[in-house]
Design a protein around this motif. Structure first.
Motif, PDB file in Angstrom:
ATOM      1  N   GLN A 122       0.813  -1.214   0.000  1.00  0.00           N
ATOM      2  CA  GLN A 122       0.000   0.000   0.000  1.00  0.00           C
ATOM      3  C   GLN A 122       0.852   1.272   0.000  1.00  0.00           C
ATOM      4  OE1 GLN A 122      -3.317  -0.380  -0.338  1.00  0.00           O
ATOM      5  NE2 GLN A 122      -2.820  -2.578  -0.383  1.00  0.00           N
ATOM      6  N   ASN A 123       2.034   1.195  -0.592  1.00  0.00           N
ATOM      7  CA  ASN A 123       2.935   2.355  -0.681  1.00  0.00           C
ATOM      8  C   ASN A 123       3.227   2.977   0.688  1.00  0.00           C
ATOM      9  OD1 ASN A 123       3.219   2.232  -3.513  1.00  0.00           O
ATOM     10  ND2 ASN A 123       1.243   3.272  -3.768  1.00  0.00           N
ATOM     11  N   VAL A 124       3.630   2.120   1.623  1.00  0.00           N
ATOM     12  CA  VAL A 124       3.946   2.583   2.972  1.00  0.00           C
ATOM     13  C   VAL A 124       5.162   3.502   2.920  1.00  0.00           C
ATOM     14  CG1 VAL A 124       4.621   1.821   5.283  1.00  0.00           C
ATOM     15  CG2 VAL A 124       3.007   0.473   3.941  1.00  0.00           C
ATOM     16  N   ARG A 125       5.142   4.548   3.729  1.00  0.00           N
ATOM     17  CA  ARG A 125       6.277   5.476   3.771  1.00  0.00           C
ATOM     18  C   ARG A 125       7.519   4.785   4.321  1.00  0.00           C
ATOM     19  NH1 ARG A 125       4.436  11.373   6.084  1.00  0.00           N
ATOM     20  NH2 ARG A 125       3.072  11.859   4.319  1.00  0.00           N
ATOM     21  N   GLY A 126       8.650   5.085   3.708  1.00  0.00           N
ATOM     22  CA  GLY A 126       9.909   4.496   4.151  1.00  0.00           C
ATOM     23  C   GLY A 126      10.028   3.024   3.842  1.00  0.00           C
ATOM     24  N   ARG A 127       9.296   2.555   2.822  1.00  0.00           N
ATOM     25  CA  ARG A 127       9.298   1.125   2.496  1.00  0.00           C
ATOM     26  C   ARG A 127      10.685   0.643   2.082  1.00  0.00           C
ATOM     27  NH1 ARG A 127       4.999  -0.667  -1.917  1.00  0.00           N
ATOM     28  NH2 ARG A 127       6.509   0.346  -3.300  1.00  0.00           N
ATOM     29  N   SER A 128      11.436   1.484   1.389  1.00  0.00           N
ATOM     30  CA  SER A 128      12.769   1.092   0.928  1.00  0.00           C
ATOM     31  C   SER A 128      13.727   0.867   2.090  1.00  0.00           C
ATOM     32  CB  SER A 128      13.337   2.160  -0.011  1.00  0.00           C
ATOM     33  OG  SER A 128      13.408   3.413   0.647  1.00  0.00           O
ATOM     34  N   ILE A 129      13.469   1.525   3.223  1.00  0.00           N
ATOM     35  CA  ILE A 129      14.291   1.323   4.419  1.00  0.00           C
ATOM     36  C   ILE A 129      13.721   0.191   5.276  1.00  0.00           C
ATOM     37  CG2 ILE A 129      15.144   2.401   6.540  1.00  0.00           C
ATOM     38  CD1 ILE A 129      15.012   5.088   5.078  1.00  0.00           C
ATOM     39  N   ILE A 131      11.963  -2.544   4.383  1.00  0.00           N
ATOM     40  CA  ILE A 131      12.095  -3.901   3.852  1.00  0.00           C
ATOM     41  C   ILE A 131      13.435  -4.539   4.223  1.00  0.00           C
ATOM     42  CG2 ILE A 131      12.300  -5.223   1.714  1.00  0.00           C
ATOM     43  CD1 ILE A 131      10.026  -3.572   0.575  1.00  0.00           C
ATOM     44  N   PRO A 132      14.575  -3.861   4.020  1.00  0.00           N
ATOM     45  CA  PRO A 132      15.844  -4.488   4.461  1.00  0.00           C
ATOM     46  C   PRO A 132      15.899  -4.769   5.958  1.00  0.00           C
ATOM     47  CG  PRO A 132      16.275  -2.662   2.962  1.00  0.00           C
ATOM     48  CD  PRO A 132      14.829  -2.602   3.307  1.00  0.00           C
ATOM     49  N   LEU A 133      15.286  -3.884   6.768  1.00  0.00           N
ATOM     50  CA  LEU A 133      15.271  -4.116   8.215  1.00  0.00           C
ATOM     51  C   LEU A 133      14.425  -5.343   8.565  1.00  0.00           C
ATOM     52  CD1 LEU A 133      14.917  -0.450   9.558  1.00  0.00           C
ATOM     53  CD2 LEU A 133      16.973  -1.887   9.545  1.00  0.00           C
ATOM     54  N   LEU A 134      13.288  -5.486   7.893  1.00  0.00           N
ATOM     55  CA  LEU A 134      12.431  -6.639   8.146  1.00  0.00           C
ATOM     56  C   LEU A 134      13.094  -7.947   7.738  1.00  0.00           C
ATOM     57  CD1 LEU A 134       8.958  -5.263   6.960  1.00  0.00           C
ATOM     58  CD2 LEU A 134       9.653  -5.762   9.304  1.00  0.00           C
ATOM     59  N   PHE A 135      13.952  -7.878   6.758  1.00  0.00           N
ATOM     60  CA  PHE A 135      14.568  -9.090   6.221  1.00  0.00           C
ATOM     61  C   PHE A 135      15.775  -9.554   7.046  1.00  0.00           C
ATOM     62  CE2 PHE A 135      16.405 -11.533   2.502  1.00  0.00           C
ATOM     63  CZ  PHE A 135      15.343 -12.426   2.447  1.00  0.00           C
ATOM     64  N   THR A 196       9.041 -15.415   9.173  1.00  0.00           N
ATOM     65  CA  THR A 196       7.923 -14.589   8.712  1.00  0.00           C
ATOM     66  C   THR A 196       8.376 -13.510   7.730  1.00  0.00           C
ATOM     67  OG1 THR A 196       6.603 -14.993  10.698  1.00  0.00           O
ATOM     68  CG2 THR A 196       6.108 -13.010   9.445  1.00  0.00           C
ATOM     69  N   PRO A 197       9.515 -12.834   7.948  1.00  0.00           N
ATOM     70  CA  PRO A 197       9.963 -11.847   6.954  1.00  0.00           C
ATOM     71  C   PRO A 197      10.202 -12.444   5.571  1.00  0.00           C
ATOM     72  CG  PRO A 197      11.124 -11.530   9.017  1.00  0.00           C
ATOM     73  CD  PRO A 197      10.368 -12.802   9.162  1.00  0.00           C
ATOM     74  N   PHE A 198      10.693 -13.677   5.521  1.00  0.00           N
ATOM     75  CA  PHE A 198      10.885 -14.330   4.222  1.00  0.00           C
ATOM     76  C   PHE A 198       9.561 -14.515   3.505  1.00  0.00           C
ATOM     77  CE2 PHE A 198      10.596 -18.411   1.978  1.00  0.00           C
ATOM     78  CZ  PHE A 198      11.465 -18.160   0.928  1.00  0.00           C
ATOM     79  N   MET A 199       8.555 -15.014   4.224  1.00  0.00           N
ATOM     80  CA  MET A 199       7.230 -15.183   3.617  1.00  0.00           C
ATOM     81  C   MET A 199       6.667 -13.837   3.176  1.00  0.00           C
ATOM     82  SD  MET A 199       6.570 -18.543   4.117  1.00  0.00           S
ATOM     83  CE  MET A 199       4.909 -19.049   4.513  1.00  0.00           C
ATOM     84  N   MET A 200       6.850 -12.822   4.002  1.00  0.00           N
ATOM     85  CA  MET A 200       6.332 -11.492   3.704  1.00  0.00           C
ATOM     86  C   MET A 200       6.931 -10.939   2.418  1.00  0.00           C
ATOM     87  SD  MET A 200       6.597  -8.042   6.043  1.00  0.00           S
ATOM     88  CE  MET A 200       6.079  -8.953   7.498  1.00  0.00           C
ATOM     89  N   LEU A 201       8.239 -11.025   2.277  1.00  0.00           N
ATOM     90  CA  LEU A 201       8.888 -10.457   1.100  1.00  0.00           C
ATOM     91  C   LEU A 201       8.611 -11.282  -0.148  1.00  0.00           C
ATOM     92  CD1 LEU A 201      12.291  -9.271   2.582  1.00  0.00           C
ATOM     93  CD2 LEU A 201      10.250  -7.942   2.077  1.00  0.00           C
TER      94      LEU A 201
END
Length: 320
Positions: A122-129, A131-135, A196-201
């Motif tokens: 949903q075009n979350v703000r700061g998504r580019s930052i 996603i790497p943190l979640l992974f 869970t982050p793997f499934m998410m991405l």
């Protein structure tokens, strides 16, 4: 001006070079049309698979039919190793532990991963930052994850144990890994945190690849987001959901690293999975024949399950 134009000799050299390139191209095209050319391309990977996977597996089958103890292969015993396993309560306990682990951890990872992917889409703000943190948990080696959570959940002085478990008197004076009732659920929690982050991405990548045309047409027809999800997103995502779910199911059933670091199957046999049991049979009891039989039985079970899953997913879900 005349000095800039090619001479007759240069024309001949250019023509010769062009003929050479054309001949090489035709030769390459002819090679690609030969029946053996595709096999030549996949030969390196196939040789690697045979050497690394197939040959050891065939040898494991050979060992499973022999009395192999303390590093020595002795007499042929037929199916005795298999019958011993199938009548061993410890073997069935390990199957039950692994089944509980998989059927709790994987569905939770699946649902949380899908919800997280829908949020990220949903075009979350700061998504580019973000996603790497979640992974980051998934990028960690399983041994590092095991050591991290062994410190976090250590009795009395662990950060999580001291600030949550002891402060609210959830466990009293014991460690969570010393509790036969809770140790397995702690392992499930660690697995959910890591995967869970793997499934998410993976699901987020699938959502990003979906075409926008069907959504625009549905919006024109007055469909709401819930209807779009169930009638457009979910059907188009089914192949990816099926493949990722199957891979995660297989990986969760044979998990070894984190369990070995955190509990090594204890306390008692409350967290002993087939992988941990096979490791103990091989390197503690030196009963290599039964350990090989266990590996073969698990492979047969997975082969049957994956074949059934493939047929059902292909016919009913159109996933393959």
């Amino acid at each position: 001006m005349g000095a800039l134009l090619p001479t007759q000799g240069e024309d001949n050299e250019m023509a010769s070079a062009s003929d050479t390139i054309t001949a090489a191209g035709l030769q390459g095209a002819g090679m690609r049309e030969r029946a053996w050319y595709p096999y030549l391309l996949i030969a390196p990977s196939m040789i690697t698979l045979v050497v690394v996977s197939l040959a050891p597996f065939i040898y494991a089958i050979y060992l499973s039919f022999h009395e192999a103890k303390f590093g020595r292969v002795r007499d042929f015993v037929g199916f005795d190793n298999y019958m011993t396993l199938l009548t061993d309560e410890r073997f069935w306990n390990s199957i039950g532990v692994a089944t509980t682990f998989v059927f709790i951890a994987v569905p939770i990872e699946f649902m949380l991963g899908l919800i997280g992917a829908l949020v990220l889409n949903q075009n979350v703000r700061g998504r580019s930052i973000l996603i790497p943190l979640l992974f980051m948990p998934t990028m960690m080696a399983p041994i590092v994850v095991g050591l991290l959570w062994k410190i976090m959940l250590a009795g009395s002085w662990g950060f999580f144990s001291y600030n949550v478990l002891e402060r609210f008197n959830i466990l009293g004076e014991t460690s969570i890994f010393a509790s036969p009732e809770l140790a397995l659920y702690a392992l499930i929690f660690v697995d959910i945190w890591q995967w869970t982050p793997f499934m998410m991405l993976a699901f987020f990548a699938g959502l990003q690849a979906l075409p926008l045309g069907p959504y625009r047409a549905a919006a024109v027809d007055g469909a709401n987001p819930v209807q779009m999800f169930f009638h457009i997103t979910l059907p188009m995502m089914t192949p990816l959901l099926a493949v990722i779910g199957l891979l995660r199911f297989i990986d969760a059933f044979k998990v070894f690293d984190t369990i070995y670091i955190l509990t090594n199957g204890g306390p008692g046999t409350s967290t002993e999975t087939p992988s941990i049991l096979a490791n103990k049979m091989t390197f503690e009891f030196w009963n290599i024949g039964e350990a090989s039989a266990l590996a073969v039985l698990v492979w047969i079970a997975f082969f049957a399950f994956c074949s059934l899953f493939y047929q059902v997913a292909k016919k009913r879900l159109n996933a393959f």
